[in-house]
Scaffold this motif. Structure first.
Motif, PDB file in Angstrom:
ATOM      1  N   PHE A  79       0.839  -1.183   0.000  1.00  0.00           N
ATOM      2  CA  PHE A  79       0.000   0.000   0.000  1.00  0.00           C
ATOM      3  C   PHE A  79       0.877   1.238   0.000  1.00  0.00           C
ATOM      4  CE2 PHE A  79      -2.626  -3.271   1.981  1.00  0.00           C
ATOM      5  CZ  PHE A  79      -3.757  -3.189   1.195  1.00  0.00           C
ATOM      6  N   MET A  80       0.500   2.199  -0.817  1.00  0.00           N
ATOM      7  CA  MET A  80       1.229   3.463  -0.850  1.00  0.00           C
ATOM      8  C   MET A  80       1.033   4.178   0.481  1.00  0.00           C
ATOM      9  SD  MET A  80       2.629   3.585  -3.795  1.00  0.00           S
ATOM     10  CE  MET A  80       3.099   5.274  -3.983  1.00  0.00           C
ATOM     11  N   GLY A  81       2.068   4.825   0.955  1.00  0.00           N
ATOM     12  CA  GLY A  81       1.968   5.579   2.183  1.00  0.00           C
ATOM     13  C   GLY A  81       2.213   4.745   3.431  1.00  0.00           C
ATOM     14  N   ASP A  82       2.433   3.441   3.277  1.00  0.00           N
ATOM     15  CA  ASP A  82       2.699   2.584   4.434  1.00  0.00           C
ATOM     16  C   ASP A  82       4.184   2.434   4.707  1.00  0.00           C
ATOM     17  OD1 ASP A  82       0.059   2.239   4.863  1.00  0.00           O
ATOM     18  OD2 ASP A  82      -0.057   0.195   4.084  1.00  0.00           O
ATOM     19  N   ASP A  83       5.012   3.109   3.935  1.00  0.00           N
ATOM     20  CA  ASP A  83       6.457   3.020   4.158  1.00  0.00           C
ATOM     21  C   ASP A  83       6.798   3.694   5.479  1.00  0.00           C
ATOM     22  OD1 ASP A  83       6.847   1.718   1.763  1.00  0.00           O
ATOM     23  OD2 ASP A  83       7.176   3.581   0.653  1.00  0.00           O
ATOM     24  N   PRO A  84       7.855   3.201   6.164  1.00  0.00           N
ATOM     25  CA  PRO A  84       8.247   3.844   7.419  1.00  0.00           C
ATOM     26  C   PRO A  84       8.696   5.275   7.154  1.00  0.00           C
ATOM     27  CG  PRO A  84       9.882   2.228   6.747  1.00  0.00           C
ATOM     28  CD  PRO A  84       8.724   2.108   5.809  1.00  0.00           C
ATOM     29  N   PRO A  85       8.541   6.129   8.134  1.00  0.00           N
ATOM     30  CA  PRO A  85       8.964   7.520   7.938  1.00  0.00           C
ATOM     31  C   PRO A  85      10.448   7.589   7.578  1.00  0.00           C
ATOM     32  CG  PRO A  85       7.877   7.230  10.062  1.00  0.00           C
ATOM     33  CD  PRO A  85       8.022   5.884   9.445  1.00  0.00           C
ATOM     34  N   LYS A  86      10.782   8.480   6.691  1.00  0.00           N
ATOM     35  CA  LYS A  86      12.169   8.596   6.238  1.00  0.00           C
ATOM     36  C   LYS A  86      13.101   9.009   7.365  1.00  0.00           C
ATOM     37  CE  LYS A  86      11.281   9.121   1.415  1.00  0.00           C
ATOM     38  NZ  LYS A  86      11.426   7.821   0.933  1.00  0.00           N
ATOM     39  N   GLU A  87      12.591   9.733   8.351  1.00  0.00           N
ATOM     40  CA  GLU A  87      13.432  10.176   9.462  1.00  0.00           C
ATOM     41  C   GLU A  87      13.951   8.993  10.262  1.00  0.00           C
ATOM     42  OE1 GLU A  87      11.622  13.152  11.873  1.00  0.00           O
ATOM     43  OE2 GLU A  87      11.100  14.397  10.156  1.00  0.00           O
ATOM     44  N   SER A  88      13.117   7.980  10.500  1.00  0.00           N
ATOM     45  CA  SER A  88      13.577   6.833  11.278  1.00  0.00           C
ATOM     46  C   SER A  88      14.636   6.054  10.506  1.00  0.00           C
ATOM     47  CB  SER A  88      12.416   5.927  11.664  1.00  0.00           C
ATOM     48  OG  SER A  88      11.856   5.330  10.515  1.00  0.00           O
ATOM     49  N   LYS A  89      14.477   5.934   9.185  1.00  0.00           N
ATOM     50  CA  LYS A  89      15.488   5.256   8.380  1.00  0.00           C
ATOM     51  C   LYS A  89      16.772   6.070   8.373  1.00  0.00           C
ATOM     52  CE  LYS A  89      16.461   3.125   4.008  1.00  0.00           C
ATOM     53  NZ  LYS A  89      16.080   2.836   2.672  1.00  0.00           N
ATOM     54  N   LYS A  90      16.636   7.376   8.261  1.00  0.00           N
ATOM     55  CA  LYS A  90      17.801   8.252   8.247  1.00  0.00           C
ATOM     56  C   LYS A  90      18.545   8.141   9.576  1.00  0.00           C
ATOM     57  CE  LYS A  90      19.068  13.013   7.202  1.00  0.00           C
ATOM     58  NZ  LYS A  90      18.567  14.349   6.884  1.00  0.00           N
ATOM     59  N   THR A  91      17.802   8.096  10.667  1.00  0.00           N
ATOM     60  CA  THR A  91      18.408   7.989  11.985  1.00  0.00           C
ATOM     61  C   THR A  91      19.136   6.664  12.137  1.00  0.00           C
ATOM     62  OG1 THR A  91      16.671   9.371  12.904  1.00  0.00           O
ATOM     63  CG2 THR A  91      17.954   8.083  14.459  1.00  0.00           C
ATOM     64  N   SER A  92      18.526   5.573  11.674  1.00  0.00           N
ATOM     65  CA  SER A  92      19.184   4.276  11.789  1.00  0.00           C
ATOM     66  C   SER A  92      20.412   4.210  10.886  1.00  0.00           C
ATOM     67  CB  SER A  92      18.212   3.143  11.479  1.00  0.00           C
ATOM     68  OG  SER A  92      17.800   3.190  10.133  1.00  0.00           O
ATOM     69  N   ASP A  93      20.333   4.835   9.703  1.00  0.00           N
ATOM     70  CA  ASP A  93      21.507   4.881   8.820  1.00  0.00           C
ATOM     71  C   ASP A  93      22.635   5.676   9.475  1.00  0.00           C
ATOM     72  OD1 ASP A  93      20.214   3.398   6.916  1.00  0.00           O
ATOM     73  OD2 ASP A  93      19.782   5.094   5.584  1.00  0.00           O
ATOM     74  N   GLN A  94      22.290   6.774  10.118  1.00  0.00           N
ATOM     75  CA  GLN A  94      23.303   7.590  10.783  1.00  0.00           C
ATOM     76  C   GLN A  94      23.935   6.819  11.943  1.00  0.00           C
ATOM     77  OE1 GLN A  94      21.039  11.064  11.798  1.00  0.00           O
ATOM     78  NE2 GLN A  94      21.632  12.153   9.934  1.00  0.00           N
ATOM     79  N   ALA A  95      23.130   6.085  12.686  1.00  0.00           N
ATOM     80  CA  ALA A  95      23.654   5.296  13.803  1.00  0.00           C
ATOM     81  C   ALA A  95      24.610   4.219  13.293  1.00  0.00           C
ATOM     82  CB  ALA A  95      22.512   4.668  14.591  1.00  0.00           C
ATOM     83  N   PHE A  96      24.242   3.547  12.193  1.00  0.00           N
ATOM     84  CA  PHE A  96      25.117   2.529  11.615  1.00  0.00           C
ATOM     85  C   PHE A  96      26.407   3.156  11.115  1.00  0.00           C
ATOM     86  CE2 PHE A  96      26.708   0.252   7.901  1.00  0.00           C
ATOM     87  CZ  PHE A  96      27.007  -0.969   8.486  1.00  0.00           C
ATOM     88  N   ASP A  97      26.301   4.282  10.422  1.00  0.00           N
ATOM     89  CA  ASP A  97      27.495   4.965   9.909  1.00  0.00           C
ATOM     90  C   ASP A  97      28.441   5.351  11.036  1.00  0.00           C
ATOM     91  OD1 ASP A  97      26.520   4.708   7.350  1.00  0.00           O
ATOM     92  OD2 ASP A  97      25.825   6.792   7.202  1.00  0.00           O
ATOM     93  N   LEU A  98      27.896   5.844  12.140  1.00  0.00           N
ATOM     94  CA  LEU A  98      28.713   6.220  13.291  1.00  0.00           C
ATOM     95  C   LEU A  98      29.397   4.990  13.891  1.00  0.00           C
ATOM     96  CD1 LEU A  98      29.656   8.417  15.234  1.00  0.00           C
ATOM     97  CD2 LEU A  98      27.585   8.013  16.570  1.00  0.00           C
ATOM     98  N   TRP A  99      28.638   3.900  14.048  1.00  0.00           N
ATOM     99  CA  TRP A  99      29.199   2.658  14.583  1.00  0.00           C
ATOM    100  C   TRP A  99      30.328   2.149  13.685  1.00  0.00           C
ATOM    101  CZ3 TRP A  99      29.061  -2.134  12.138  1.00  0.00           C
ATOM    102  CH2 TRP A  99      29.534  -3.199  12.896  1.00  0.00           C
ATOM    103  N   LEU A 100      30.095   2.148  12.371  1.00  0.00           N
ATOM    104  CA  LEU A 100      31.096   1.663  11.424  1.00  0.00           C
ATOM    105  C   LEU A 100      32.340   2.541  11.449  1.00  0.00           C
ATOM    106  CD1 LEU A 100      31.776  -0.354   9.185  1.00  0.00           C
ATOM    107  CD2 LEU A 100      30.704   1.215   7.570  1.00  0.00           C
ATOM    108  N   LYS A 101      32.152   3.847  11.451  1.00  0.00           N
ATOM    109  CA  LYS A 101      33.276   4.788  11.459  1.00  0.00           C
ATOM    110  C   LYS A 101      34.145   4.588  12.700  1.00  0.00           C
ATOM    111  CE  LYS A 101      34.133   9.729  10.965  1.00  0.00           C
ATOM    112  NZ  LYS A 101      33.520  11.043  10.792  1.00  0.00           N
TER     113      LYS A 101
END
Length: 76
Positions: free
Chosen positions: A25-47
């Protein structure tokens, strides 16, 4: 995000058959902010992990032989 839609179908014998169908369904995707936050957390952990593993090696002096080879290659 996928959702499962259930349609109950009644039959003359009185039985009920449940039919499942997966749809996106369109519009059921998770908010982009939560994905962005998890990507940032992973990037920080990796760095941090890479710095812990390789900072000592990266800070070692470059051997003179290697510097000579690089200079010779630049001239050619």
């Amino acid at each position: 995000m996928f959702a499962i839609q259930t349609d109950n179908m009644a039959f003359p014998s009185g039985g009920v058959r449940v039919h499942h169908r997966m749809e996106k369904f369109m519009g059921d995707d998770p908010p982009k902010e939560s994905k962005k936050t998890s990507d940032q957390a992973f990037d920080l952990w990796l760095k941090r992990g890479l710095h812990q593993l390789f900072d000592d090696v990266a800070n070692e002096p470059i051997p003179e032989e290697l510097l000579k080879l690089i200079e010779e290659d630049r001239r050619d």
